[in-house]
Scaffold this active site. Structure first.
Site, PDB file in Angstrom:
ATOM      1  N   GLY A 302      32.991  84.105  68.668  1.00 35.52           N
ATOM      2  CA  GLY A 302      31.668  83.502  68.799  1.00 35.52           C
ATOM      3  C   GLY A 302      31.400  82.552  69.936  1.00 35.52           C
ATOM      4  O   GLY A 302      30.263  82.088  70.062  1.00 35.52           O
ATOM      5  N   CYS A 307      27.217  85.897  72.997  1.00 36.53           N
ATOM      6  CA  CYS A 307      27.636  86.218  71.623  1.00 36.53           C
ATOM      7  C   CYS A 307      26.850  85.404  70.591  1.00 36.53           C
ATOM      8  O   CYS A 307      26.675  84.192  70.750  1.00 36.53           O
ATOM      9  CB  CYS A 307      29.133  85.953  71.465  1.00 36.53           C
ATOM     10  SG  CYS A 307      29.787  86.485  69.871  1.00 36.53           S
ATOM     11  N   ARG A 388      25.047  91.394  79.269  1.00 39.46           N
ATOM     12  CA  ARG A 388      24.869  91.639  77.835  1.00 39.46           C
ATOM     13  C   ARG A 388      26.211  91.626  77.134  1.00 39.46           C
ATOM     14  O   ARG A 388      27.227  92.057  77.672  1.00 39.46           O
ATOM     15  CB  ARG A 388      24.138  92.954  77.578  1.00 39.46           C
ATOM     16  CG  ARG A 388      24.766  94.175  78.189  1.00 39.46           C
ATOM     17  CD  ARG A 388      24.020  95.442  77.790  1.00 39.46           C
ATOM     18  NE  ARG A 388      24.451  96.562  78.610  1.00 39.46           N
ATOM     19  CZ  ARG A 388      23.702  97.140  79.537  1.00 39.46           C
ATOM     20  NH1 ARG A 388      22.472  96.711  79.770  1.00 39.46           N
ATOM     21  NH2 ARG A 388      24.168  98.145  80.240  1.00 39.46           N
ATOM     22  N   GLU A 469      27.827  61.047  79.870  1.00 37.16           N
ATOM     23  CA  GLU A 469      28.416  60.265  80.942  1.00 37.16           C
ATOM     24  C   GLU A 469      29.267  61.135  81.879  1.00 37.16           C
ATOM     25  O   GLU A 469      29.443  60.814  83.052  1.00 37.16           O
ATOM     26  CB  GLU A 469      29.280  59.167  80.320  1.00 37.16           C
ATOM     27  CG  GLU A 469      29.918  58.198  81.310  1.00 37.16           C
ATOM     28  CD  GLU A 469      30.796  57.198  80.597  1.00 37.16           C
ATOM     29  OE1 GLU A 469      30.493  56.002  80.640  1.00 37.16           O
ATOM     30  OE2 GLU A 469      31.801  57.640  79.969  1.00 37.16           O
TER      31      GLU A 469
END
Length: 479
Positions: A302, A307, A388, A469
């Protein structure tokens, strides 16, 4: 109630700097392990996505010290031909060079040269005896009559050719090219049969790309991907026969019975081929696939740019934690880890390796480069290419051979998206930036090798304020 563990990704941490003895980041050595038996000179792999890696990407990346994994969303023969093209792209001696019969038409020769991806051909008869050479210049001057002209009419004939023997050394070849100002040097046996070819481009590439990853025959290394269903065994066999150095068994959920069975079946085809298995995200998955015989593990469920697995399924592990957990187990089996996905900046590569990865796989980061597949599109004054995911809608249709007219689209549940990415130019510029950042990170941790970086890395967690930061802030960025 179960205690829910905490999981982190790259932007959640920083690496603590150490006292360094570096005088220059160029002292860092980026050579690393790809698999149990294969080393590469930079820890970068291009992803097996159809908008990222085909032959051109694999050739360019292998020359720069990495490796490309050619995607599987094409016919088996097309897949095998791409592997062959990479293998023929660079070698001191090209064995079995492409040949053409002298009685073929120029148009037939031109079509064949385009199919196999070369600019010139060796001319030979049925007995493989050298007849001549057909060069790119011959094609240019034959344009008007290419339907009727024969190859023998425009080739440089045998009597005008400079040839050499099978044991020609690199130094001998350099001298022949310099003295005779030729582009191709056919190698022949005592009966004048063709046994090999050396080209000036190969000599040039050997000199220009000192980090190129080569196999035992001096050819560029390359990998190919297969799945676990359908024709995967036939595809694996064809890729191995074409010369693939590594097979990637690539499925979204690699911790599965299908994966373990696929490793076993491919190992039966070839006991020598190196197998990369994935994708996984847990220590138990790493243990199971190591014991199944994987030679490297691809970690990442993932985190990729395109994805959406985590959104669709609710499953996954943030990438830094996933890499750390898998690496902890894989190290016990001497199996290298590939951190696949989530790399946006060179600092992420340093963090991934510091977490235990040996290499990183880049998808979206390399999409949009000159070498990635696809056409360049324009919107106004800007250039783009398509990127893709391997589980996106269109790729899923292609992979499952779904006929839109006969199937209900509700059967397709994509776990990836398609998008336009800015055109990024040649890959060499991008890789130079990534490797430059990696070497700087190695110098900050006093790590002269990848192994030392894995050992020397100490992470600290940071807050959202710390993340803010870390980048440009409180200014108007103009570039």
């Amino acid at each position: 109630m179960k205690i829910i563990p905490y999981a982190l990704t790259y932007d959640d941490v920083l690496i603590v700097p150490r006292r360094s003895s570096f005088s220059s980041r160029s002292e860092a050595n980026t050579k690393t392990r790809l698999t149990k038996k294969i080393n590469i000179n930079i820890p970068i792999i291009s992803a097996n996505m159809d908008t990222v890696t085909e032959a051109e990407m694999a050739i360019s990346l292998a020359r720069l010290g990495g490796i490309g994994i050619i995607h599987r969303f094409m016919s088996i023969e097309e897949n095998a031909e791409m592997i062959r093209r990479v293998k023929r792209a660079q070698s001191f001696i090209i064995e079995n060079p492409y040949t053409i019969d002298p009685d073929k038409t120029v148009n037939e020769a031109k079509k064949y040269a385009e199919e196999v991806g070369v600019t010139g051909l060796i001319v030979a008869n049925e007995d493989k005896k050298l007849q001549g050479i057909l060069s790119r210049r011959d094609f240019i001057f034959a344009n008007d009559n290419s339907d009727t002209l024969k190859v023998r009419d425009i080739m440089t004939p045998r009597e005008k050719l400079i040839t050499s023997h099978a044991h020609t050394t690199f130094e001998e070849a350099q001298k022949i090219f310099a003295n005779h100002k030729i582009e191709k040097l056919p190698l022949v046996d005592k009966e004048d049969r063709i046994i090999g070819l050396i080209t000036v481009d190969d000599i040039k590439n050997i000199i220009e790309y000192p980090l190129a990853n080569l196999d035992a025959e001096g050819q560029l290394i390359v990998g190919g991907a297969v799945g676990v269903h359908g024709d995967f065994l036939e595809r694996a066999k064809a890729l191995i026969q074409a010369g693939a150095d590594v097979i990637v068994i690539d499925i979204a959920h690699g911790h599965s019975d299908h994966m373990i069975e696929a490793i076993k079946k491919i190992r039966e085809i070839s006991s020598e081929i190196q197998i990369i298995a994935g994708n996984i995200a847990t220590a138990q998955a790493a243990k199971d696939l190591c014991e199944a015989g994987a030679d490297a593990l691809k970690v990442g469920v993932g985190p990729g740019t395109t994805c959406i697995t985590r959104l669709v399924t609710g499953c996954g592990v943030p990438q830094l934690t996933a890499v750390m957990e898998c690496a902890k187990i894989a190290k016990k089996y001497n199996v290298p880890i590939i951190a696949d996905g989530g790399i946006q900046k060179s600092g992420d590569i340093v963090k991934a390796i510091g977490a235990g990865a040996d290499t990183v796989m880049l998808g979206g980061a390399l999409a949009g480069t000159e070498e990635s597949p696809g056409v360049v599109m324009r919107r106004g004054d800007k250039k783009f290419k398509v990127c893709r995911g391997s589980a996106s809608f269109s790729v899923t249709l292609k992979r499952k051979n779904i006929n839109l007219e006969k199937k209900d689209l509700n059967e397709v549940v994509p776990e990836g998206v398609e998008s336009l990415v800015p055109y990024k130019g040649p890959i060499i510029d991008l890789i130079s930036q990534f490797i430059g950042g990696l070497k700087s990170g190695m110098s900050y941790t006093n790590s002269y090798t990848i192994a030392e970086l894995q050992k020397n890395t100490e992470f600290v967690r940071i807050t959202n304020a710390g993340a803010k930061e870390s980048g440009p802030h409180d200014i108007n960025v103009i570039n």
